[in-house]
Design an enzyme around this catalytic site. Structure first.
Site, PDB file in Angstrom:
ATOM      1  N   SER A 179       5.035   6.843  -9.849  1.00  0.00           N
ATOM      2  CA  SER A 179       4.211   6.593  -8.672  1.00  0.00           C
ATOM      3  C   SER A 179       3.833   5.257  -7.884  1.00  0.00           C
ATOM      4  O   SER A 179       3.952   4.916  -6.815  1.00  0.00           O
ATOM      5  CB  SER A 179       2.796   7.006  -8.909  1.00  0.00           C
ATOM      6  OG  SER A 179       2.750   8.407  -9.622  1.00  0.00           O
ATOM      7  N   GLU A 180       3.585   4.196  -8.844  1.00  0.00           N
ATOM      8  CA  GLU A 180       3.029   2.992  -8.195  1.00  0.00           C
ATOM      9  C   GLU A 180       3.665   1.741  -9.385  1.00  0.00           C
ATOM     10  O   GLU A 180       3.137   1.876 -10.488  1.00  0.00           O
ATOM     11  CB  GLU A 180       1.650   2.967  -8.094  1.00  0.00           C
ATOM     12  CG  GLU A 180       1.286   2.005  -6.973  1.00  0.00           C
ATOM     13  CD  GLU A 180       1.346   2.475  -5.593  1.00  0.00           C
ATOM     14  OE1 GLU A 180       1.705   1.840  -4.752  1.00  0.00           O
ATOM     15  OE2 GLU A 180       1.029   3.508  -5.366  1.00  0.00           O
ATOM     16  N   THR A 181       4.283   0.892  -8.762  1.00  0.00           N
ATOM     17  CA  THR A 181       4.170  -0.646  -9.385  1.00  0.00           C
ATOM     18  C   THR A 181       3.400  -1.490  -8.760  1.00  0.00           C
ATOM     19  O   THR A 181       3.547  -1.725  -7.708  1.00  0.00           O
ATOM     20  CB  THR A 181       5.772  -0.858  -9.422  1.00  0.00           C
ATOM     21  OG1 THR A 181       6.339   0.144 -10.112  1.00  0.00           O
ATOM     22  CG2 THR A 181       5.939  -2.134 -10.337  1.00  0.00           C
TER      23      THR A 181
END
Length: 216
Positions: A11-13
């Site tokens: 989803s998100e880094t």
């Protein structure tokens, strides 16, 4: 940074870089967020995960962290988690490592949504009854309110139809049950940015010679 986020493919880094020449009395980090296909200006759960990682690993020795982001300065504050039912345990030092994190985020204004397009939203949410629909003025997300938090949990989105909806993504929310410990239940769908539903976070302290990551 984008290439590493694409390789993680979650989803998100998010990336943290300590700012050593800041004039603020609080510890400050530069903070960036990326989906597998694009950068974003704001991500709440990744910021919460970053603050928790910094507080619990001893990388900061203060109770306040400031994040310099594309949405301005965001603040994370470490506060004691004192549950009335565990007062004796707290007094005996049994839960000294328990804490909460307060985040100070900017308000996201919303505007009216074109009612003529409401049928697209309902179809994308598997014909779920819509209580209200608004449009955010910053990230251009569609904010949808359903009948209840239970409806939000049980709703099975149609991602192909979400791609046809206006805006960047769909924020779907509903009031939590009165006997729960929550105010509302919310989900976020953003297949246009390579993520059907936001769930996981990778935190990367970024250095010119390499990167080390934590998963949270």
């Amino acid at each position: 940074m984008q290439a590493v986020a694409a390789e993680f493919n979650i989803s998100e880094t998010c990336y943290l870089t300590r700012i050593t020449n800041s004039t603020s009395p609080n510890t400050r980090f530069r903070h960036r967020w990326f989906t597998p296909v694009a950068g974003v200006n704001l991500c709440g759960h990744a910021t919460l995960a970053s603050a928790h990682t910094l507080f619990t690993t001893g990388l900061v020795n203060s109770n306040i962290i400031e994040f310099d982001t594309l949405s301005g300065i965001l603040t994370a504050k470490k506060v004691p988690d004192v549950c009335p039912t565990n007062v004796s345990e707290v007094q005996n030092g049994g839960v000294s490592d328990h804490f909460l994190i307060e985040l100070n985020f900017p308000t996201v204004p919303v505007t009216d949504f074109n009612s003529a397009e409401a049928s697209l939203i309902s179809k994308a949410l598997n014909d779920a009854p819509l209580i209200d629909v608004k449009r955010t003025t910053t990230a251009d997300d569609i904010f949808v309110v359903l009948q209840s938090g239970k409806s939000v949990i049980e709703m099975e989105p149609r991602f192909d139809d979400i791609l046809k909806c206006p805006g960047r993504g769909l924020i779907v929310s509903g009031a939590a049950p009165p006997d729960s410990e929550f105010d509302f239940i919310s989900r976020f769908f953003c297949p246009k940015y390579g993520i059907n539903e936001f769930a996981e976070v990778h935190i990367v302290p970024w250095h010119p010679i390499g990167a080390k990551s934590w998963e949270s």
